[in-house]
Design a protein around this motif. Structure first.
Motif, PDB file in Angstrom:
ATOM      1  N   VAL A 115       6.821 -20.375 -18.308  1.00  0.00           N
ATOM      2  CA  VAL A 115       6.577 -18.945 -18.501  1.00  0.00           C
ATOM      3  C   VAL A 115       7.089 -18.141 -17.310  1.00  0.00           C
ATOM      4  N   GLU A 116       6.820 -18.623 -16.096  1.00  0.00           N
ATOM      5  CA  GLU A 116       7.255 -17.908 -14.901  1.00  0.00           C
ATOM      6  C   GLU A 116       7.745 -18.890 -13.840  1.00  0.00           C
ATOM      7  N   PHE A 117       8.664 -18.407 -12.979  1.00  0.00           N
ATOM      8  CA  PHE A 117       9.171 -19.175 -11.854  1.00  0.00           C
ATOM      9  C   PHE A 117       9.030 -18.333 -10.595  1.00  0.00           C
ATOM     10  N   ASP A 118       8.899 -19.001  -9.436  1.00  0.00           N
ATOM     11  CA  ASP A 118       8.859 -18.249  -8.186  1.00  0.00           C
ATOM     12  C   ASP A 118      10.272 -18.117  -7.616  1.00  0.00           C
ATOM     13  N   GLY A 119      10.395 -17.587  -6.401  1.00  0.00           N
ATOM     14  CA  GLY A 119      11.706 -17.360  -5.805  1.00  0.00           C
ATOM     15  C   GLY A 119      12.482 -18.633  -5.536  1.00  0.00           C
ATOM     16  N   ALA A 120      11.770 -19.756  -5.394  1.00  0.00           N
ATOM     17  CA  ALA A 120      12.428 -21.047  -5.158  1.00  0.00           C
ATOM     18  C   ALA A 120      12.670 -21.797  -6.459  1.00  0.00           C
ATOM     19  N   ASN A 121      12.509 -21.094  -7.585  1.00  0.00           N
ATOM     20  CA  ASN A 121      12.723 -21.667  -8.921  1.00  0.00           C
ATOM     21  C   ASN A 121      11.725 -22.772  -9.273  1.00  0.00           C
ATOM     22  N   HIS A 122      10.537 -22.720  -8.668  1.00  0.00           N
ATOM     23  CA  HIS A 122       9.469 -23.630  -9.056  1.00  0.00           C
ATOM     24  C   HIS A 122       8.668 -22.989 -10.192  1.00  0.00           C
ATOM     25  N   ILE A 123       8.282 -23.804 -11.165  1.00  0.00           N
ATOM     26  CA  ILE A 123       7.472 -23.284 -12.275  1.00  0.00           C
ATOM     27  C   ILE A 123       6.088 -22.914 -11.757  1.00  0.00           C
ATOM     28  N   THR A 124       5.662 -21.685 -12.019  1.00  0.00           N
ATOM     29  CA  THR A 124       4.329 -21.240 -11.587  1.00  0.00           C
ATOM     30  C   THR A 124       3.408 -20.927 -12.756  1.00  0.00           C
ATOM     31  N   ALA A 125       3.958 -20.849 -13.958  1.00  0.00           N
ATOM     32  CA  ALA A 125       3.147 -20.634 -15.152  1.00  0.00           C
ATOM     33  C   ALA A 125       3.803 -21.366 -16.318  1.00  0.00           C
ATOM     34  N   VAL A 126       2.995 -22.053 -17.114  1.00  0.00           N
ATOM     35  CA  VAL A 126       3.556 -22.911 -18.151  1.00  0.00           C
ATOM     36  C   VAL A 126       2.536 -23.130 -19.260  1.00  0.00           C
ATOM     37  N   ILE A 127       3.044 -23.398 -20.457  1.00  0.00           N
ATOM     38  CA  ILE A 127       2.189 -23.743 -21.599  1.00  0.00           C
ATOM     39  C   ILE A 127       2.473 -25.185 -22.003  1.00  0.00           C
ATOM     40  N   PHE A 128       1.395 -25.969 -22.155  1.00  0.00           N
ATOM     41  CA  PHE A 128       1.495 -27.347 -22.632  1.00  0.00           C
ATOM     42  C   PHE A 128       0.844 -27.446 -24.005  1.00  0.00           C
ATOM     43  N   PRO A 129       1.600 -27.739 -25.053  1.00  0.00           N
ATOM     44  CA  PRO A 129       0.991 -27.918 -26.377  1.00  0.00           C
ATOM     45  C   PRO A 129       0.558 -29.364 -26.598  1.00  0.00           C
ATOM     46  N   GLU A 130      -0.494 -29.532 -27.364  1.00  0.00           N
ATOM     47  CA  GLU A 130      -0.950 -30.865 -27.778  1.00  0.00           C
ATOM     48  C   GLU A 130      -1.251 -30.814 -29.263  1.00  0.00           C
ATOM     49  N   PHE A 131      -0.798 -31.818 -30.000  1.00  0.00           N
ATOM     50  CA  PHE A 131      -0.938 -31.819 -31.447  1.00  0.00           C
ATOM     51  C   PHE A 131      -1.794 -32.988 -31.918  1.00  0.00           C
ATOM     52  N   LYS A 132      -2.544 -32.740 -32.970  1.00  0.00           N
ATOM     53  CA  LYS A 132      -3.382 -33.785 -33.563  1.00  0.00           C
ATOM     54  C   LYS A 132      -3.404 -33.580 -35.075  1.00  0.00           C
ATOM     55  N   THR A 133      -3.017 -34.611 -35.819  1.00  0.00           N
ATOM     56  CA  THR A 133      -2.986 -34.525 -37.278  1.00  0.00           C
ATOM     57  C   THR A 133      -4.183 -35.246 -37.871  1.00  0.00           C
ATOM     58  N   VAL A 134      -4.896 -34.560 -38.743  1.00  0.00           N
ATOM     59  CA  VAL A 134      -6.030 -35.152 -39.457  1.00  0.00           C
ATOM     60  C   VAL A 134      -5.830 -34.860 -40.932  1.00  0.00           C
ATOM     61  N   GLY A 135      -5.468 -35.900 -41.699  1.00  0.00           N
ATOM     62  CA  GLY A 135      -5.161 -35.685 -43.109  1.00  0.00           C
ATOM     63  C   GLY A 135      -3.966 -34.759 -43.250  1.00  0.00           C
ATOM     64  N   LYS A 136      -4.145 -33.658 -43.975  1.00  0.00           N
ATOM     65  CA  LYS A 136      -3.073 -32.691 -44.157  1.00  0.00           C
ATOM     66  C   LYS A 136      -3.145 -31.528 -43.169  1.00  0.00           C
ATOM     67  N   LYS A 137      -4.097 -31.605 -42.264  1.00  0.00           N
ATOM     68  CA  LYS A 137      -4.263 -30.526 -41.294  1.00  0.00           C
ATOM     69  C   LYS A 137      -3.614 -30.894 -39.959  1.00  0.00           C
ATOM     70  N   LEU A 138      -3.006 -29.900 -39.335  1.00  0.00           N
ATOM     71  CA  LEU A 138      -2.440 -30.082 -38.010  1.00  0.00           C
ATOM     72  C   LEU A 138      -3.212 -29.207 -37.035  1.00  0.00           C
ATOM     73  N   TYR A 139      -3.813 -29.842 -36.050  1.00  0.00           N
ATOM     74  CA  TYR A 139      -4.536 -29.126 -35.008  1.00  0.00           C
ATOM     75  C   TYR A 139      -3.636 -29.021 -33.778  1.00  0.00           C
ATOM     76  N   THR A 140      -3.590 -27.828 -33.197  1.00  0.00           N
ATOM     77  CA  THR A 140      -2.751 -27.590 -32.021  1.00  0.00           C
ATOM     78  C   THR A 140      -3.601 -26.989 -30.916  1.00  0.00           C
ATOM     79  N   ARG A 141      -3.458 -27.569 -29.725  1.00  0.00           N
ATOM     80  CA  ARG A 141      -4.116 -26.984 -28.544  1.00  0.00           C
ATOM     81  C   ARG A 141      -3.037 -26.502 -27.581  1.00  0.00           C
ATOM     82  N   LEU A 142      -3.155 -25.246 -27.174  1.00  0.00           N
ATOM     83  CA  LEU A 142      -2.234 -24.682 -26.195  1.00  0.00           C
ATOM     84  C   LEU A 142      -2.973 -24.528 -24.869  1.00  0.00           C
ATOM     85  N   GLU A 143      -2.455 -25.212 -23.852  1.00  0.00           N
ATOM     86  CA  GLU A 143      -3.052 -25.134 -22.519  1.00  0.00           C
ATOM     87  C   GLU A 143      -2.133 -24.315 -21.612  1.00  0.00           C
ATOM     88  N   TYR A 144      -2.657 -23.249 -21.075  1.00  0.00           N
ATOM     89  CA  TYR A 144      -1.882 -22.356 -20.216  1.00  0.00           C
ATOM     90  C   TYR A 144      -2.352 -22.522 -18.777  1.00  0.00           C
TER      91      TYR A 144
END
Length: 445
Positions: A115-144
């Motif tokens: 999402v964001e980088f600092d002046g040295a091009n290091h990532i300072t903000a990011v989203i990590f998705p995680e998925f879990k399927t149960v039957g026909k449902k897809l559960y998604t967790r977004l970690e910011y």
């Protein structure tokens, strides 16, 4: 999540293409053109050169021992992670607290969203998705996760959908937002946590050190073979043409039916196991002189010129990927001078060394992130934590040649014998000098 992703369409498409190439599913692969596994071979060989005989140690205190134990399995699998980073341009190491202590998630390119980088091009903000399927449902967790102005924020949101479509470069139709408690594995997670006086991220991004030639404005890394994608396609196509040359010029015997045996019903019986060679042309077929037709089709195969062309393409791939000539190609097919070979080895060494430096920085950041989690969880008293890393340099240095040269230096007095023992036997100065002294006394007696 209310934030913009700092990944351009160019980078997203490139990461998706590299992923397909690594899995031998490049867009040009079909029934006639098969993959030579060059993308995965390049990544595997580069990872081997980077990590072979490497030693990573964390020492200094009880806390350091805890970090070392937490990273033991991670270090063991480091070559695999480096290989994935070589393919995707980078990879994220994300430690977290679990029931066993400290665990480390490995997040490949395309499965995290900067999402964001600092002046040295290091990532300072990011989203990590995680998925879990149960039957026909897809559960998604977004970690910011975000580090900004001394504050560190971790936010979690969960979604459920019956029509979610998931690709490694896009997530569509997440569905409606639900409570984290609706998914047992996420029930203990906090929707929002904020830490004060933060000075580091709780994840580490290992980036390939090459300049980004896909999106020059992007701080993300590129695959080690990013500059060789077109040549990899050419190599696959050239190899396919070579295989077609063999198939098209297989020996064949074309003959009138009179040359073959027949069964009781008068059908031609082709020699058992050789049906691809023999071709019955039909009854009463004759040549221009009136004799039963018989022709042997066995044209000369142009394999040498085909493979010479193939090797030239592969050598271009080696050059554009930072590998030495002969790593993937046949060094005997296209001659190179001793100076060219030396230069190619130096180029390979420079590439490997740059990746090792980037990996060492990423490991230092990972150790710092684990150290921060230990503070947050109160798992160990404060203590000194020092990481040391040793990388093998035999890619450019011929050990046996160097050893013979050192022996010659000892023989002419340019190098002391005890110095030789220190270098090659790993002895301390005191022990090496004592051993030399003992040897001299035995010789005198």
């Amino acid at each position: 999540m209310g934030v913009d992703i700092a990944v351009s369409n160019k980078m997203s498409d490139a990461i998706y293409k590299w992923t397909k190439m690594y899995a031998n599913e490049a867009p040009w692969i079909n029934e006639e053109i098969r993959s030579l596994n060059l993308a995965s071979s390049i990544c595997s060989e580069m990872a081997r050169l980077v990590t072979m005989e490497s030693e990573i140690k964390i020492t200094g205190s009880q806390r350091a021992d805890l970090i070392s134990d937490s990273m033991a399995m991670f270090i063991k699998n480091l070559p695999v992670y480096v290989e994935h980073a070589c393919n995707g341009g980078g990879i994220v190491f994300k430690p977290y607290i679990d029931s066993q202590g400290i665990a480390i998630d490995i997040v490949k390119a395309g499965y995290f969203y900067p999402v964001e980088f600092d002046g040295a091009n290091h990532i300072t903000a990011v989203i990590f998705p995680e998925f879990k399927t149960v039957g026909k449902k897809l559960y998604t967790r977004l970690e910011y996760q975000e580090l900004k102005n001394g504050r560190y924020i971790i936010a979690n949101k969960a979604f459920v959908s019956r029509k979610a479509v998931v690709k490694n470069d896009n997530v569509i139709n997440l569905g409606q937002e639900i409570s984290l408690e609706d998914v047992p594995e996420w029930a203990d997670m906090e929707p929002y946590v904020e830490f004060e006086s933060a000075d580091r991220t709780l994840f580490s991004y290992f980036r390939m050190p090459m300049a980004n030639n896909i999106d020059t404005e992007s701080p993300l890394g590129v695959a080690v073979y990013a500059r060789a994608v077109n040549q990899i396609r050419d190599a696959d196509e050239q190899y396919g043409a070579t295989m077609w040359e063999y198939k098209a010029k297989e020996t064949a015997i074309q003959a009138a039916d009179e040359f073959f045996q027949r069964d009781r019903k008068g059908h031609v019986i082709l020699p058992k196991g050789k049906k691809r060679i023999y071709h019955a042309m039909g009854p009463g077929i004759s040549d221009i002189e009136g004799r039963p037709f018989f022709n042997v089709y066995s044209p000369q195969i142009r394999d040498e010129s085909f493979f010479n062309g193939y090797n030239r393409i592969v050598q271009k791939i080696e050059f554009n990927s930072g590998l030495a000539y002969g790593t993937l190609s046949d060094p005997q097919v296209v001659e190179k001078t001793a100076e060219e070979i030396k230069t190619s080895k130096q180029r390979s060494y420079a590439t490997v060394k740059a990746i090792q430096n980037s990996l060492e920085d990423a490991l230092q950041t990972l150790v710092s992130a684990i150290d921060a989690w230990i503070d947050i969880a109160g798992m160990s008293p404060p203590g000194k934590v020092e990481m040391t890393s040793i990388w093998d340099d035999s890619i450019i240095v011929d050990k046996e040649t160097e050893r013979r040269q050192d022996l010659q230096d000892v023989s002419i007095g340019a190098m002391q014998l005890w110095e030789y023992r220190m270098k090659w036997y790993g002895e301390t100065k005191e022990i090496a000098q004592a051993m030399v002294s003992d040897t001299a006394e035995v010789v005198e007696k």
